[in-house]
Design an enzyme around this catalytic site. Structure first.
Site, PDB file in Angstrom:
ATOM      1  CE1 TYR A 151      -3.327   2.882   0.708  1.00  0.00           C
ATOM      2  CE2 TYR A 151      -2.051   3.320   2.698  1.00  0.00           C
ATOM      3  CZ  TYR A 151      -3.026   3.696   1.784  1.00  0.00           C
ATOM      4  OH  TYR A 151      -3.696   4.878   1.953  1.00  0.00           O
ATOM      5  CG  HIS A 179      -4.091  13.667  -1.792  1.00  0.00           C
ATOM      6  ND1 HIS A 179      -2.930  12.928  -1.699  1.00  0.00           N
ATOM      7  CD2 HIS A 179      -4.962  13.106  -0.901  1.00  0.00           C
ATOM      8  CE1 HIS A 179      -3.098  11.966  -0.802  1.00  0.00           C
ATOM      9  NE2 HIS A 179      -4.314  12.054  -0.303  1.00  0.00           N
ATOM     10  CD  GLN A 230      -9.765   8.023   6.476  1.00  0.00           C
ATOM     11  OE1 GLN A 230     -10.084   8.810   7.379  1.00  0.00           O
ATOM     12  NE2 GLN A 230      -8.719   8.246   5.691  1.00  0.00           N
TER      13      GLN A 230
END
Length: 506
Positions: A49, A77, A425
């Site tokens: 990841y 970002h 999330q």
């Protein structure tokens, strides 16, 4: 300060100024080994990841091929924070916490990243980090992203307390821009280091304030001639709560005179048969208001809560907050949720509750102290000339406003979960908000404590009896460095000075 050992709360406080941080050669070798293991598994085309994938909800998409571009892909970002900058001292403590986590060699980070954090901490450099933007779930992504960008020379930073473009700040501090790849960038942001730092500093401050409030309660008891039987050792043993037993013993010791035992209360205490008790400050009731009589039970509950919070802080300071983690000995990379700040969220919410009740107590004790019907006949508002002067009237008004502010913000954050990030999330702890709020409230509680301390100093001036306890006498002597309020004057700086005298002793 050795990154091989778990951090202590005092270490985070010291990080406000330049500090020397060391990384033993053995630990650096382990970081190098972990980094080499990352290269091995990437060479085997195994999924990692943030190194081979996109981020957050975009994990199912391929990341950028160039590791340096992947760092930009990670950090750009996250430049979405808002609000005022956090205190540079808190940001520096956050960097120290992050360095300790990365130094444990489970993050696959480049050794030069840890070296760069160590070098930063030896200067006055502090990244400019916006307050708002973290949900405390996938780490403090946006705040730590701002810190990482500043170390790369992007955004803004502080040097010697002056805010400037980060590239200029690095040059002025004598630091190089930090080169990062995708794993390095993710390792810098994917942890709850801001949450941990804020909770640690808040808990450290509240411990000092709680100890100061215990001393001030003893001084209040002594100045008004209160019967100390509410602290009796036999009474507290039957209450059975460990914190209350500890606190009552400490308070008895504060009230003990030279050569006097601090176990049971003084001879004759509680043996009078009437409804009131004659004292130099006037008649006292057989049973005092709860703000005096129940103070060891209240302080004891706070002590028990702080012991739990201390355990959470210790675990956070010792642990690795990141994802994924790398285990070369097992040939494993493990993806999970060690960036999830729920323990700190619960602890910070509890700390807020503790502060609200400590503030309630101090504000009520000040109210008792300025009331001639309950303070043994001292002047109203402790004014040296009531009507012509106003004594502590303004200070009491301000302290009431301060406790109202703490109470207004006491809604727990740790259960306010809101799903975000395309439901990746889908449950979040909001530990960052809880910890930052607890740190803010510690400053307000400190000012309420200073307000009570200033009132006690003034009570001694307008007619309260002199203390008979050893430690209470010492405390009053220190507070008497502040001039009495006679005539009236602005007292905001005196409140701060009184708070420092009481709280900075610990």
């Amino acid at each position: 300060m050795d990154l091989a050992a778990p951090l202590h709360p005092d270490d985070l406080a010291r990080a406000a100024q330049p500090i020397e941080v060391t990384l033993p050669a053995a630990h650096r070798a382990r970081i190098t080994e972990s980094r080499a293991f990352l290269g091995k598994i990437l060479g085997e085309d195994r999924a990692v990841y943030g190194s081979t994938t996109g981020f957050g909800a975009l994990v199912g998409f391929k990341g950028r091929d160039d590791p340096r571009d992947q760092a930009d892909n990670t950090l750009a970002h996250l430049g979405a924070g808002q609000g005022p900058d956090l205190d540079p001292a808190l940001v520096r403590a956050t960097v120290l916490v992050r360095a300790r986590s990365l130094a444990q060699a489970a993050s696959g980070v480049s050794p030069h990243v840890v070296d760069a954090l160590i070098a930063m901490l030896a200067t006055t450099f502090a990244p400019a980090v916006p307050r708002f933007g973290s949900v405390g779930a996938s780490g403090d992504l946006i705040p730590l992203g701002a810190a990482a960008q500043a170390l790369r020379g992007r955004g803004f930073a502080y040097v010697g307390g002056k805010r400037m473009p980060a590239a200029e700040a690095l040059a002025e501090a004598g630091l190089d821009r930090l080169p990062l790849d995708g794993r390095d960038a993710l390792a810098l942001v994917n942890g709850t280091s801001l949450t941990t730092a804020a909770l640690t500093l808040a808990a450290r401050q509240v411990r000092k304030i709680a100890a100061a409030q215990q001393d001030l309660t003893c001084l209040l008891t002594d100045l008004l001639g209160v019967d100390p039987q509410f602290l009796d050792e036999r009474l507290m043993r039957r209450y059975a709560h460990p914190g209350a037993i500890t606190v009552a013993a400490r308070m008895r010791a504060a009230l003990a005179g030279p050569g006097e035992q601090s176990g049971a209360t003084r001879p004759g205490a509680g043996e009078q048969s009437g409804a009131t008790r004659e004292q130099p400050g006037g008649k006292r009731p057989l049973q005092e208001p709860y703000s005096i009589r129940c103070s060891p039970q209240l302080f004891g509950a706070a002590e028990d809560a702080l012991r739990y919070i201390d355990q959470v802080v210790a675990a956070d300071l010792a642990g690795v907050s990141d994802n994924p983690l790398f285990f070369p000995d097992d040939d494993s990379v493990v993806h999970g949720g060690n960036f999830f700040g729920q323990p700190a969220a619960f602890a910070a919410d509890l700390l807020t509750t503790v502060q609200a009740q400590l503030g309630n107590l101090a504000e009520r004790q000040l109210d008792l102290l300025v009331d001639p019907h309950r303070n043994g006949g001292l002047p109203p508002m402790l004014a040296a000339g009531p009507g012509q002067q106003h004594g502590l009237q303004g200070v009491q008004l301000a302290s009431t406003a301060l406790i109202a502010e703490i109470r207004r913000d006491a809604m727990p954050a740790g259960m306010q979960s809101l799903p975000t990030n395309l439901h990746n999330q889908d449950v979040v702890p909001f530990g960052t908000q809880a910890a930052l709020r607890a740190l803010d409230q510690a400053e307000l509680l400190r000012l309420i404590c200073g307000s009570l301390a200033l009132g006690l100093r003034q009570a001694a001036y307008v007619g309260a009896r002199r203390p008979t306890g050893g430690r209470t006498g010492e405390l009053l002597a220190e507070l008497e460095q502040i001039d009495p309020v006679d005539p009236d004057r602005p007292l905001e700086q005196d409140v701060r000075r009184a708070a420092a005298i009481c709280c900075d002793r610990y």
